[in-house]
Design a protein around this motif. Structure first.
Motif, PDB file in Angstrom:
ATOM      1  N   PHE A  94       2.350  15.496  -0.013  1.00  0.00           N
ATOM      2  CA  PHE A  94       2.476  16.239  -1.270  1.00  0.00           C
ATOM      3  C   PHE A  94       3.883  16.197  -1.860  1.00  0.00           C
ATOM      4  O   PHE A  94       4.054  16.265  -3.079  1.00  0.00           O
ATOM      5  N   SER A  95       4.903  16.067  -1.009  1.00  0.00           N
ATOM      6  CA  SER A  95       6.269  16.054  -1.533  1.00  0.00           C
ATOM      7  C   SER A  95       6.725  14.653  -1.908  1.00  0.00           C
ATOM      8  O   SER A  95       7.680  14.492  -2.675  1.00  0.00           O
ATOM      9  N   LYS A  96       6.046  13.626  -1.354  1.00  0.00           N
ATOM     10  CA  LYS A  96       6.457  12.222  -1.538  1.00  0.00           C
ATOM     11  C   LYS A  96       7.860  11.978  -0.991  1.00  0.00           C
ATOM     12  O   LYS A  96       8.543  11.027  -1.376  1.00  0.00           O
ATOM     13  N   GLU A  97       8.304  12.839  -0.084  1.00  0.00           N
ATOM     14  CA  GLU A  97       9.627  12.720   0.526  1.00  0.00           C
ATOM     15  C   GLU A  97       9.507  12.276   1.981  1.00  0.00           C
ATOM     16  O   GLU A  97       8.464  12.467   2.619  1.00  0.00           O
ATOM     17  N   MET A  98      10.587  11.666   2.502  1.00  0.00           N
ATOM     18  CA  MET A  98      10.661  11.459   3.939  1.00  0.00           C
ATOM     19  C   MET A  98      10.884  12.819   4.577  1.00  0.00           C
ATOM     20  O   MET A  98      11.785  13.558   4.173  1.00  0.00           O
ATOM     21  N   VAL A  99      10.063  13.162   5.579  1.00  0.00           N
ATOM     22  CA  VAL A  99      10.163  14.451   6.239  1.00  0.00           C
ATOM     23  C   VAL A  99      10.622  14.236   7.682  1.00  0.00           C
ATOM     24  O   VAL A  99       9.983  13.506   8.444  1.00  0.00           O
ATOM     25  N   ILE A 100      11.744  14.868   8.033  1.00  0.00           N
ATOM     26  CA  ILE A 100      12.301  14.744   9.385  1.00  0.00           C
ATOM     27  C   ILE A 100      12.279  16.108  10.054  1.00  0.00           C
ATOM     28  O   ILE A 100      12.843  17.077   9.541  1.00  0.00           O
ATOM     29  N   GLU A 101      11.595  16.172  11.191  1.00  0.00           N
ATOM     30  CA  GLU A 101      11.589  17.412  11.965  1.00  0.00           C
ATOM     31  C   GLU A 101      11.637  17.053  13.449  1.00  0.00           C
ATOM     32  O   GLU A 101      10.619  16.761  14.064  1.00  0.00           O
ATOM     33  N   LYS A 112       0.856  -1.185   0.000  1.00  0.00           N
ATOM     34  CA  LYS A 112       0.000   0.000   0.000  1.00  0.00           C
ATOM     35  C   LYS A 112       0.897   1.243   0.000  1.00  0.00           C
ATOM     36  O   LYS A 112       1.119   1.867   1.037  1.00  0.00           O
ATOM     37  N   PRO A 113       1.431   1.636  -1.141  1.00  0.00           N
ATOM     38  CA  PRO A 113       2.392   2.753  -1.219  1.00  0.00           C
ATOM     39  C   PRO A 113       1.857   4.067  -0.667  1.00  0.00           C
ATOM     40  O   PRO A 113       2.635   4.925  -0.234  1.00  0.00           O
ATOM     41  N   SER A 114       0.529   4.266  -0.676  1.00  0.00           N
ATOM     42  CA  SER A 114      -0.039   5.521  -0.179  1.00  0.00           C
ATOM     43  C   SER A 114      -0.039   5.605   1.343  1.00  0.00           C
ATOM     44  O   SER A 114      -0.303   6.680   1.905  1.00  0.00           O
ATOM     45  N   LEU A 115       0.260   4.501   2.010  1.00  0.00           N
ATOM     46  CA  LEU A 115       0.301   4.484   3.475  1.00  0.00           C
ATOM     47  C   LEU A 115       1.355   5.472   3.987  1.00  0.00           C
ATOM     48  O   LEU A 115       2.495   5.469   3.527  1.00  0.00           O
ATOM     49  N   ILE A 116       0.975   6.314   4.960  1.00  0.00           N
ATOM     50  CA  ILE A 116       1.924   7.214   5.615  1.00  0.00           C
ATOM     51  C   ILE A 116       2.414   6.522   6.881  1.00  0.00           C
ATOM     52  O   ILE A 116       1.628   6.182   7.761  1.00  0.00           O
ATOM     53  N   LEU A 117       3.719   6.295   6.962  1.00  0.00           N
ATOM     54  CA  LEU A 117       4.319   5.591   8.094  1.00  0.00           C
ATOM     55  C   LEU A 117       5.247   6.546   8.835  1.00  0.00           C
ATOM     56  O   LEU A 117       6.145   7.136   8.244  1.00  0.00           O
ATOM     57  N   GLY A 118       5.024   6.709  10.146  1.00  0.00           N
ATOM     58  CA  GLY A 118       5.815   7.658  10.906  1.00  0.00           C
ATOM     59  C   GLY A 118       6.375   7.083  12.189  1.00  0.00           C
ATOM     60  O   GLY A 118       5.797   6.162  12.782  1.00  0.00           O
ATOM     61  N   VAL A 119       7.508   7.631  12.619  1.00  0.00           N
ATOM     62  CA  VAL A 119       8.126   7.292  13.901  1.00  0.00           C
ATOM     63  C   VAL A 119       8.246   8.588  14.699  1.00  0.00           C
ATOM     64  O   VAL A 119       8.770   9.585  14.203  1.00  0.00           O
TER      65      VAL A 119
END
Length: 528
Positions: free
Chosen positions: A204-211, A155-162
């Motif tokens: 929207f960016s399709k990037e891994m976002v680290i903050e 499921k590529p659209s899945l948003i996975l976060g840590v």
């Protein structure tokens, strides 16, 4: 901390040095762009946007920066239906503070339109809210990421976060970047309120976002919370300044910041109005509450005395540091009422030498004198604790000092741990010279002694009738109800499910080691 302010121009990010090279092996990482304090890289086929990343040196600093209190958080309009028709799955590791953070995360996601699910296969967003206290907790998270990688492929659209405490560790962020590039979001403990923005950026960016902010941010008062059940957690402060040599928490949670008394009391009053039966006041070191106030003289004992007057059945707190447990607090707790006669008082070791190496800043003698004061003021108090065995350099004789302290105090129960080093802490640089086999032998011995006292203390309750808050069905037997006494004893008894959420009286008939059993006393019988 100064008086609250309602101005919120820019929530402090704590962003420091923008050189993120330590997170990469630059043979496989390429810097694409830098703008507005953000750096974007390409690594193993994935684009990674770093808004901010953790830094141990920054996390250790304790400056005099003013911590502001914000009351005007509002979800961006474009995010209010962002998750409509979608599902969110949150997995929480660690302490009550993490559980409470997950309530905030669920509240934010609900405002964004997401519905909660217990089925990860249905989820459109999965967040792992992590714990960094022990190594095995970290291992569990990375094991879970391995399982979730298959779901992400399906499921590529899945948003996975840590998120959570692990995210505040440099080594963890670097490991995720290099070995788990399918993760979409990494954020820490100081910027939970930024979750809607991070989800939007990742989608929207399709990037891994680290903050991950290395320095603690301001206090955000009106974040939504998704609470469930009859008990509620209430944060009264954030962070810890004790810097015990084994502990990563001062790095992952930042410096001590107390919420304003009026805000805490208002939240407790509202929870009472909503019908919650019990609240747990939370802080890494609740006894330090108010030490950072510059404009008022108001400490934890004052807060407990004010909350004692609120029409709420039960109030508990965790966790306490012995060094800050003052006489005024003991005096207030002795008034009882809705203040429970259970105190969790971590000791960690019974050896002065080990306590010194741990930088606990109290002695065995001080701790035992504190216990004596508490027991004198509250004769029926139940004490529980935390103990670490196998700390670097711990000898057999020093371990025996811990055993003797346990016997002298007579704890009802304890959380016991084998020492494991945490990268970034002073103890990680000490020689871990206690063999694993010896550590395990000491742990077994300690637990045997503790179990003897648990059993003995439970036996003293046989024949008594206790007030029990019924929390639900027993995990192992649906025909048995489970609840907690005032002293936090787990009580099992048979009764109708309609009793869940109510206070009942239970006559204790059996006293195993880890819980007690009894018979439900109907109200007319209890009144006789």
């Amino acid at each position: 901390m100064n008086k609250e302010t309602k101005n919120s121009p820019d929530l402090k990010s704590g962003k420091g040095d923008k050189d993120y090279s330590k997170y990469f092996d630059f043979s496989d990482a390429k810097l694409i762009r830098e703008e507005d304090g953000k750096a974007t890289y390409r690594i193993k086929g994935r684009t990674i946007q770093i808004n901010a990343a953790p830094d141990y040196k920054e996390e250790k600093q304790r400056g005099k920066e003013e911590i502001k209190v914000h009351y005007d958080f509002e979800l961006p309009e474009e995010m209010k239906q962002f998750g409509a028709g979608k599902y969110a799955y949150i997995m929480t590791y660690g302490c009550q503070m993490n559980e409470h953070d997950s309530e905030t995360i669920k509240g934010l996601l609900e405002q964004m339109g997401y519905a909660s699910t217990d089925d990860r296969n249905m989820a459109d967003i999965i967040l792992l809210n992590t714990c960094a206290v022990r190594e095995n907790a970290e291992d569990k998270v990375f094991g879970e990421l391995g399982h979730l990688s298959h779901l992400k492929r399906e499921k590529p659209s899945l948003i996975l976060g840590v998120c959570g405490c692990m995210s505040q560790e440099e080594s963890v962020v670097g490991r995720i970047m290099k070995k788990h590039p399918f993760v979409d979001i990494i954020f820490g403990t100081h910027n939970i309120h930024r979750l809607p923005h991070l989800v939007k950026e990742a989608v929207f960016s399709k990037e891994m976002v680290i903050e991950v902010w290395s320095k603690e941010g301001d206090i955000i008062e009106n974040l939504p919370k998704k609470r469930e059940g009859i008990k509620a957690w209430v944060n009264i402060m954030y962070g810890c300044d004790k810097f015990c040599t084994y502990c990563i928490v001062p790095y992952t949670r930042g410096k001590e910041r107390s919420r304003r008394p009026d805000d805490v009391i208002a939240e407790v009053r509202e929870l009472a109005r909503q019908g919650y039966k019990e609240i747990m006041l939370l802080g890494q070191n609740v006894n330090a509450y108010g030490k950072d106030f510059e404009d008022i003289e108001y400490r934890f004992g004052d807060l407990m005395d004010d909350i004692r007057k609120i029409d709420l059945p039960r109030v508990r707190f965790t966790t306490s540091h012995p060094r800050d447990f003052d006489d005024h607090l003991i005096e207030v707790l002795s008034k009882k009422g809705n203040l429970m006669e259970h105190i969790h008082l971590p000791v960690q070791s019974g050896s002065n030498e080990i306590l010194k190496r741990m930088s606990r800043k109290y002695t065995r003698e001080h701790y035992l004198e504190l216990v004596k004061k508490i027991k004198t003021a509250i004769p029926d108090v139940v004490l529980t604790t935390d103990i670490i065995v196998g700390f670097p350099g711990e000898t057999d004789e020093q371990f025996e000092e811990t055993i003797s302290l346990v016997k002298e105090v007579g704890y009802d129960s304890a959380y016991t741990f084998i020492y494991s080093p945490r990268e970034g802490t002073p103890a990680a640089g000490m020689e871990d010279n206690v063999p694993e086999q010896v550590k395990r032998k000491r742990l077994y011995r300690l637990n045997d002694v503790l179990n003897e006292f648990s059993k003995k203390n439970n036996e003293g309750l046989k024949g008594l009738t206790l007030e029990v808050l019924v929390e639900g069905e027993s995990k192992n037997n649906a025909s048995v109800l489970a609840g907690r006494s005032r002293t936090n004893k787990l009580v099992h008894f048979e009764g109708p499910r309609e009793l869940i959420g109510q206070f009942v009286h239970v006559h204790i008939t059996e006293t195993p080691t880890f819980y007690i059993k009894g018979e439900w006393v109907r109200e007319q019988e209890a009144a006789v």
